[in-house]
Scaffold this active site. Structure first.
Site, PDB file in Angstrom:
ATOM      1  N   LYS A  32       0.833  -1.209   0.000  1.00  0.00           N
ATOM      2  CA  LYS A  32       0.000   0.000   0.000  1.00  0.00           C
ATOM      3  C   LYS A  32       0.865   1.256   0.000  1.00  0.00           C
ATOM      4  CE  LYS A  32      -3.769   2.261   2.498  1.00  0.00           C
ATOM      5  NZ  LYS A  32      -4.676   2.181   3.674  1.00  0.00           N
ATOM      6  N   GLU A 120      28.722 -22.899  -8.904  1.00  0.00           N
ATOM      7  CA  GLU A 120      27.494 -22.127  -9.034  1.00  0.00           C
ATOM      8  C   GLU A 120      26.418 -22.971  -9.709  1.00  0.00           C
ATOM      9  OE1 GLU A 120      29.565 -17.797  -9.990  1.00  0.00           O
ATOM     10  OE2 GLU A 120      28.802 -19.020 -11.632  1.00  0.00           O
ATOM     11  N   LYS A 122      23.728 -23.755 -12.614  1.00  0.00           N
ATOM     12  CA  LYS A 122      23.611 -23.477 -14.050  1.00  0.00           C
ATOM     13  C   LYS A 122      22.122 -23.303 -14.365  1.00  0.00           C
ATOM     14  CE  LYS A 122      25.121 -25.032 -18.598  1.00  0.00           C
ATOM     15  NZ  LYS A 122      23.819 -24.843 -19.253  1.00  0.00           N
ATOM     16  N   ASP A 124      18.555 -22.456 -16.194  1.00  0.00           N
ATOM     17  CA  ASP A 124      17.966 -22.891 -17.455  1.00  0.00           C
ATOM     18  C   ASP A 124      16.966 -21.834 -17.907  1.00  0.00           C
ATOM     19  OD1 ASP A 124      16.628 -26.117 -18.542  1.00  0.00           O
ATOM     20  OD2 ASP A 124      17.552 -24.461 -19.611  1.00  0.00           O
ATOM     21  N   TYR A 226      26.117 -13.477 -12.828  1.00  0.00           N
ATOM     22  CA  TYR A 226      27.241 -14.294 -12.384  1.00  0.00           C
ATOM     23  C   TYR A 226      28.578 -13.926 -13.006  1.00  0.00           C
ATOM     24  CZ  TYR A 226      25.521 -16.484 -16.660  1.00  0.00           C
ATOM     25  OH  TYR A 226      25.050 -16.701 -17.933  1.00  0.00           O
ATOM     26  N   LYS A 314      26.794 -31.312 -16.159  1.00  0.00           N
ATOM     27  CA  LYS A 314      25.400 -31.529 -16.551  1.00  0.00           C
ATOM     28  C   LYS A 314      24.797 -32.664 -15.740  1.00  0.00           C
ATOM     29  CE  LYS A 314      23.926 -29.670 -19.789  1.00  0.00           C
ATOM     30  NZ  LYS A 314      23.214 -28.388 -19.929  1.00  0.00           N
ATOM     31  N   CYS A 408      14.977 -41.679 -52.192  1.00  0.00           N
ATOM     32  CA  CYS A 408      14.939 -40.407 -51.466  1.00  0.00           C
ATOM     33  C   CYS A 408      13.495 -39.937 -51.304  1.00  0.00           C
ATOM     34  CB  CYS A 408      15.760 -39.351 -52.206  1.00  0.00           C
ATOM     35  SG  CYS A 408      15.678 -37.713 -51.451  1.00  0.00           S
ATOM     36  N   CYS A 411      13.204 -36.603 -53.656  1.00  0.00           N
ATOM     37  CA  CYS A 411      13.366 -36.587 -55.118  1.00  0.00           C
ATOM     38  C   CYS A 411      13.222 -37.959 -55.769  1.00  0.00           C
ATOM     39  CB  CYS A 411      14.721 -35.984 -55.486  1.00  0.00           C
ATOM     40  SG  CYS A 411      16.139 -37.031 -55.021  1.00  0.00           S
ATOM     41  N   CYS A 424      21.319 -39.634 -50.128  1.00  0.00           N
ATOM     42  CA  CYS A 424      20.834 -39.364 -51.474  1.00  0.00           C
ATOM     43  C   CYS A 424      21.954 -38.666 -52.222  1.00  0.00           C
ATOM     44  CB  CYS A 424      19.581 -38.486 -51.441  1.00  0.00           C
ATOM     45  SG  CYS A 424      19.075 -37.890 -53.077  1.00  0.00           S
ATOM     46  N   CYS A 430      18.041 -32.597 -55.999  1.00  0.00           N
ATOM     47  CA  CYS A 430      17.267 -32.862 -54.784  1.00  0.00           C
ATOM     48  C   CYS A 430      17.027 -31.534 -54.058  1.00  0.00           C
ATOM     49  CB  CYS A 430      18.016 -33.843 -53.890  1.00  0.00           C
ATOM     50  SG  CYS A 430      17.083 -34.350 -52.424  1.00  0.00           S
TER      51      CYS A 430
END
Length: 670
Positions: A32, A120, A122, A124, A226, A314, A408, A411, A424, A430
């Site tokens: 407020k 640290e 990582k 996303d 960072y 990871k 293919c 083509c 191909c 193609c």
């Protein structure tokens, strides 16, 4: 009180409250009370018709933007090498230990300090690069390709944890961080949204790359910072000092950061973060391990792609099961046929997965998926990004057969299997191959033809019978005007961009050609070593394999490519039409008799007669070693306008200083 004076007071007061609320999570006043002050500021801005640049009213989002403006980063934004298990992490550290030990053995009088590490989270989300000049936020951009990103200043200003002004007023800095959407914010947003958002990662990236800043503001994004990638007039001894600088300057720094002197403690910390992952209010896909000492970072340096002093650990990808419904086959620019699996939609790590790559027919055989259509399979988002099928669920009945194409799909040309892949070989007839080659040729890292896209390549193929990249240089204005959605401005812009591409350097041209088994680093190596297109085209396998990082397969690919009459004719056609493909002029031999020869020189402050990079190049050509920090080993400091702490340190150490830019220029010319 003067209205402007009152507005300045309100902006400062509201800025303080925003900082405590959004960055420190320590509210100082009630909603407020905050709203009353904010409403007073809005009223004064309306009455005076003036808005201060750092007013919090600018965070609600402005008018719809017409497009993104490219922004060239002051220094590159590097990717991180990855470690996906403890063995790979240990290998990274062993390399770091060896490199530092080798350096210390060669420099016993000035060894590097004992290794210490920062760990640290990582995040996303979407990488942000913010530019502040004299304390004011003047630009914000995406990472882009690491050299050039997209300017998203209007969008970033809507993030209330991003400071619009900072206490550091001594020059320009670039700060990197991650724009995110908190999971609790996503949940609240989806309760009210007509179209719920699938996950926080895409919600943040989509908001920041939305041309309507008001849409960005509605997502209520946050950001953690960072790194200081570029800084004038300030240096940092270590990572901890850099983080303290960010905190002092009102940036939001994630509290989950730890420091270790013993590498054995790093693995335990990574395990702890992984266990806490599900309890966090934001997405992470791993952790980052960094060497803390800045001098050590400078010594370790970089590979073509990554800093040697940091690695991304990871976390193990998430897995689930779903039904494999069908397989389609796509044709790439090299003629390689890639299977794409369609699966029953399933939620995985906050994303609805419907398509998965199968890589090649060898992958299908290896994973026992030949008779898996209609059966349940394991899928994983590799590194939390790319969906892949791991194999069939045990005890599943045999399903329908995945039929490999004989011709293919684009083509109809008979396919050939080489190794694990189908190809191909109809490269002249193609459509996907030709369109892919033209698109690659025009891409940013190649000939960098602005406004060109895969859609444009397809349109030129279909309506103007464009069949190879060389045909781009014979396009005519009147022909383009006949195309759908091509007005005079679009046609002129495309022709101007094609004309500008003629001056791209040799390395870019070689990459644009799409030589099999070669990437940017290889084509740059070729350009630097041979110095001319003619020399590269005439190189033998023996000459190529004598170069670092070029093995027999790559050498054979290069020689075969330039021996192909079609490729030779295409290259000659481009040269006849004005493509230069020249290597940058070779630098003059390094001088040994100049005023700067053999000296370690530091540049600081702003120069007006040439850029910092130009000054560094001139100094190095005169035999100087240019470094970024002042120490007892510094021989000379060149101090431009607004030189700060480096100048002070130089004077404290008794290092020679040149503060007269005219004198510096004179010495460069002598």
């Amino acid at each position: 009180m003067d209205p402007m004076q009152r507005m300045e007071e309100l902006v400062e007061e509201l800025g303080k409250y925003n900082y405590h609320y959004y960055t420190l999570d320590e509210p100082l006043v009630s909603d407020k009370e905050y709203d009353a002050l904010y409403d007073e500021l809005v009223r004064l801005e309306t009455e005076t018709g003036m808005v201060l640049p750092d007013s919090p009213t600018q965070r609600v989002g402005g008018e719809l933007l017409s497009g993104f403006t490219p922004h060239r980063h002051l220094v590159p934004l590097w990717s991180l090498d990855k470690a996906q298990n403890e063995e790979q992490l240990l290998n990274w550290n062993n390399r770091v230990v060896k490199l530092t030990s080798d350096y210390n053995a060669k420099n016993p009088d000035n060894p590097l300090p004992p290794l210490s590490y920062a760990v640290e989270l990582k995040f996303d989300g979407l990488t942000l690069n913010l530019t502040y000049t004299d304390g004011k936020l003047v630009q914000a951009s995406t990472r882009g390709n690491g050299v050039v990103g997209e300017g998203i200043l209007a969008q970033v200003k809507t993030i209330k944890s991003v400071p619009l002004t900072i206490p550091f007023r001594d020059g320009t800095i670039e700060v990197q961080g991650e724009g995110i959407m908190n999971l609790s914010v996503l949940e609240a947003y989806n309760k009210q949204a007509a179209e719920p958002l699938k996950n926080a990662r895409n919600a943040a990236a989509g908001a920041l790359r939305n041309l309507d800043p008001k849409t960005t503001a509605k997502r209520k994004l946050s950001a953690y910072f960072y790194n200081v990638g570029y800084a004038e007039n300030i240096t940092f001894r270590d990572h901890r000092e850099m983080m303290n600088f960010l905190r002092t300057n009102k940036f939001k720094v994630n509290p989950f950061i730890s420091y270790f002197d013993d590498f054995s403690e790093v693995a335990a910390q990574l395990q702890q973060i992984q266990e806490q992952r599900s309890s966090l209010d934001y997405l992470i896909d791993g952790a980052v391990v960094k060497i803390t000492d800045m001098r050590t970072r400078e010594v370790l340096g970089y590979t073509d792609k990554f800093p040697r002093w940091a690695v991304a650990y990871k976390f193990e990808a998430e897995e689930t099961t779903t039904v494999l419904e069908s397989v389609s086959w796509n044709v790439g620019r090299t003629g390689k046929i890639t299977p794409l699996a369609r699966v029953e939609p399933v939620e995985l790590a906050g994303v609805t997965v419907q398509n998965c790559t199968l890589n090649n027919v060898g992958d299908i055989e290896r994973k026992n998926l030949k008779f898996a259509l209609g059966t349940r399979v394991f899928i994983r988002r590799s590194n939390d990004v790319i969906p892949e099928i791991l194999g069939k669920v045990p005890d599943e009945e045999e399903g329908e057969e995945i039929v490999y194409p004989e011709n293919c799909p684009a083509c109809g040309f008979p396919l050939q299997q080489r190794g694990a892949h189908l190809f191909c070989d109809n490269r002249f007839g193609c459509r996907p191959q030709i369109v892919g080659r033209i698109t690659h040729f025009a891409s940013r890292d190649a000939m960098d033809i602005e406004t060109f896209s895969d859609k444009t390549a397809g349109q030129l193929y279909d309506e103007l019978t464009l069949r190879e990249p060389a045909d781009l240089y014979s396009l005519e204005f009147d022909s383009l005007l006949k195309l759908e959605r091509f007005g005079e401005k679009k046609a002129r812009n495309l022709l101007d961009a094609i004309e500008a591409s003629k001056s791209r350097d040799l390395a870019s041209f070689l990459f644009a050609l799409g030589i099999p088994n070669t990437g940017k680093s290889t084509t740059k190596l070729l350009a630097d070593h041979f110095g001319s297109l003619e020399a590269v085209m005439a190189a033998s396998v023996e000459e190529l394999t004598a170069l670092p990082d070029i093995g027999g397969i790559v050498a054979e690919s290069i020689v075969s490519f330039f021996a192909d009459p079609f490729n030779q004719a295409s290259i000659h056609k481009m040269l006849e039409r004005g493509v230069q493909a020249k290597a940058p002029e070779q630098a003059e031999p390094v001088r040994t008799d100049s005023y700067f020869s053999g000296k370690t020189v530091v540049l600081t402050g702003t120069l007006h007669q040439l850029t910092r990079d130009e000054a560094a190049e001139r100094l190095e050509a005169l035999g100087a070693k240019v470094t970024g920090s002042v120490s007892k080993k510094t021989d000379l400091v060149i101090a431009g306008e607004k030189a700060g702490s480096k100048l002070t340190k130089a004077k404290d150490l008794g290092v020679e200083v040149i503060e007269d830019e005219d004198e510096f220029i004179r010495l460069l010319g002598d």
